[in-house]
Design an enzyme around this catalytic site. Structure first.
Site, PDB file in Angstrom:
ATOM      1  N   ASP A 206      -9.961   2.450  -3.986  1.00  0.00           N
ATOM      2  CA  ASP A 206      -8.943   2.419  -2.932  1.00  0.00           C
ATOM      3  C   ASP A 206      -8.035   3.644  -3.083  1.00  0.00           C
ATOM      4  O   ASP A 206      -8.493   4.766  -3.007  1.00  0.00           O
ATOM      5  CB  ASP A 206      -8.173   1.099  -3.010  1.00  0.00           C
ATOM      6  CG  ASP A 206      -7.550   0.705  -1.690  1.00  0.00           C
ATOM      7  OD1 ASP A 206      -6.976   1.577  -1.021  1.00  0.00           O
ATOM      8  OD2 ASP A 206      -7.612  -0.484  -1.316  1.00  0.00           O
TER       9      ASP A 206
ATOM     10  N   GLU B 236       0.841  -1.202   0.000  1.00  0.00           N
ATOM     11  CA  GLU B 236       0.000   0.000   0.000  1.00  0.00           C
ATOM     12  C   GLU B 236       0.877   1.253   0.000  1.00  0.00           C
ATOM     13  O   GLU B 236       2.085   1.192   0.165  1.00  0.00           O
ATOM     14  CB  GLU B 236      -0.890   0.023   1.257  1.00  0.00           C
ATOM     15  CG  GLU B 236      -2.337  -0.370   1.026  1.00  0.00           C
ATOM     16  CD  GLU B 236      -3.163   0.752   0.392  1.00  0.00           C
ATOM     17  OE1 GLU B 236      -2.568   1.750  -0.073  1.00  0.00           O
ATOM     18  OE2 GLU B 236      -4.390   0.631   0.351  1.00  0.00           O
TER      19      GLU B 236
ATOM     20  N   GLU C  42     -11.132  -4.153  11.793  1.00  0.00           N
ATOM     21  CA  GLU C  42     -11.309  -5.016  10.631  1.00  0.00           C
ATOM     22  C   GLU C  42     -11.276  -6.475  11.071  1.00  0.00           C
ATOM     23  O   GLU C  42     -10.326  -6.914  11.726  1.00  0.00           O
ATOM     24  CB  GLU C  42     -10.214  -4.752   9.597  1.00  0.00           C
ATOM     25  CG  GLU C  42     -10.393  -5.505   8.295  1.00  0.00           C
ATOM     26  CD  GLU C  42      -9.370  -5.115   7.247  1.00  0.00           C
ATOM     27  OE1 GLU C  42      -9.572  -5.468   6.071  1.00  0.00           O
ATOM     28  OE2 GLU C  42      -8.379  -4.457   7.609  1.00  0.00           O
TER      29      GLU C  42
ATOM     30  N   ASN D 203      -9.524   6.710   2.424  1.00  0.00           N
ATOM     31  CA  ASN D 203      -8.603   6.273   1.383  1.00  0.00           C
ATOM     32  C   ASN D 203      -8.203   7.437   0.468  1.00  0.00           C
ATOM     33  O   ASN D 203      -8.063   8.558   0.927  1.00  0.00           O
ATOM     34  CB  ASN D 203      -9.202   5.098   0.599  1.00  0.00           C
ATOM     35  CG  ASN D 203      -8.434   3.810   0.865  1.00  0.00           C
ATOM     36  OD1 ASN D 203      -7.212   3.796   0.853  1.00  0.00           O
ATOM     37  ND2 ASN D 203      -9.149   2.747   1.134  1.00  0.00           N
TER      38      ASN D 203
ATOM     39  N   ARG E 248      -7.099   2.264  13.291  1.00  0.00           N
ATOM     40  CA  ARG E 248      -5.747   2.533  12.797  1.00  0.00           C
ATOM     41  C   ARG E 248      -5.810   3.522  11.652  1.00  0.00           C
ATOM     42  O   ARG E 248      -6.841   3.714  11.010  1.00  0.00           O
ATOM     43  CB  ARG E 248      -5.070   1.246  12.332  1.00  0.00           C
ATOM     44  CG  ARG E 248      -5.664   0.621  11.073  1.00  0.00           C
ATOM     45  CD  ARG E 248      -4.711  -0.417  10.482  1.00  0.00           C
ATOM     46  NE  ARG E 248      -5.250  -1.170   9.372  1.00  0.00           N
ATOM     47  CZ  ARG E 248      -5.268  -0.748   8.102  1.00  0.00           C
ATOM     48  NH1 ARG E 248      -4.804   0.457   7.781  1.00  0.00           N
ATOM     49  NH2 ARG E 248      -5.762  -1.530   7.148  1.00  0.00           N
TER      50      ARG E 248
END
Length: 337
Positions: A236, A40, A150, A184, A130
């Protein structure tokens, strides 16, 4: 300057295409680094000629030296790391996230978490939250969002916030948007009049009017809907090119899409050999390389056989587009903080 293997392969593919009668307009996809779990957050550091990115699940930060092709990494033992940006005027000094905290980390410092220097803590009272994605604006301020707990790929909705972090407010970052589910992609137009933003579960790309001087946003509206445009997956990470078009990673969609940021029109679709595409960022010596991160989290054994390169960093060349230099976080005397 000698070219590394990655650059030589890209040039060779381009030469073959031209020799074969092509006009050099077909995008070329190269696998730069395999073996990741959840790559990422790519960030290009122009003055270093280097790309930084993270592996959230493996708790690692990576650095690609573009001239040599050498890739190095550092492990963050404290917790998931999802955000990495350079600190302006301090080569190889990074601002990273771990869990819901922000740290300075010198790339050439000691191994392990002993080199981390705490800058900010957010979402107090929400221990499962987070940080996720974040970008720096033209004033050197960090816009970074959080997400909820999550579990097995499902996120607790409306538990996060979008924060504005500056040198002046870093002890108490400003909440600019709340609630957020999975904060995002963020991008700005070259004239800094508009800011684009993704809260992934909405499946929308939203746009705000942006005031660079005050760091304020207003008049939120949807620019592009995945549902309305029959795009598979979830939006994303995101970046913008010099023509003002947005490039968006499609998680569970196996592609990067390009849309017109003014008309909200789908312009291009670029397929990748991995379904979980997580983020995109321009880089390279002339900003014509589109770096793309992917993930293999949640894939079963059959899917992993079908997608052996899932969890890789890719470089897409020959798109006919270029990006803009990335902003870096501004913090005076950051090396002594």
């Amino acid at each position: 300057m000698a070219l590394n293997k990655i650059q030589l392969l890209v040039l060779l593919c381009a030469a073959i295409e031209i020799f074969a009668g092509g006009r050099g307009t077909t995008p070329l996809i190269k696998n730069v680094q395999k073996g990741g779990v959840h790559f990422e957050g790519p960030h290009w550091a122009e003055d270093e000629n280097a790309l930084y990115w993270v592996d959230i699940q493996a708790q690692k930060t990576y650095r690609l030296d573009w001239a040599s092709g050498n890739i190095t990494s550092k492990t963050i033992e404290y917790g998931p790391v999802s955000l990495v940006v350079r600190v302006k005027d301090y080569p190889k000094l990074l601002l990273i996230s771990a869990r819901s905290e922000l740290y300075f980390m010198p790339w050439d410092g000691p191994e392990g978490d002993s080199s981390l220097r705490l800058l900010s803590v957010v979402d107090l009272g929400l221990p499962d939250n987070r940080f996720n994605d974040g970008k720096v604006d033209a004033k050197g301020r960090l816009w970074a969002g959080t997400m909820g707990k999550e579990t097995d790929g499902e996120v607790d909705l409306d538990q996060g916030s979008l924060y504005l972090v500056t040198q002046e407010n870093h002890l108490h970052p400003k909440v600019v948007l709340k609630p957020v589910s999975v904060s995002n992609g963020i991008a700005w137009t070259a004239d800094n009049k508009y800011m684009f933003y993704i809260d992934t579960p909405t499946r929308n790309i939203d746009v705000f009017n942006f005031d660079l001087e005050t760091g304020s946003i207003r008049n939120r509206r949807t620019l592009f809907s995945f549902q309305a445009n029959n795009i598979t997956g979830l939006p994303d990470g995101m970046t913008i090119d010099t023509d003002g078009n947005l490039w968006i990673a499609c998680f569970n969609g196996g592609q990067v899409i390009k849309i017109d940021s003014r008309a909200g029109k789908l312009l291009e679709q670029h397929k990748l050999p991995a379904s979980k595409v997580t983020s995109v960022m321009w880089g390279g010596s002339d900003y014509s390389t589109l770096f793309v991160t992917t993930s293999k989290v949640g894939l079963n054994s059959i899917q992993l056989t079908q997608e052996p390169e899932a969890g890789s960093l890719y470089a897409i060349e020959n798109t006919g587009c270029k990006g803009l230099p990335q902003n870096q976080f501004v913090f005076t005397n950051a090396d002594k903080y």
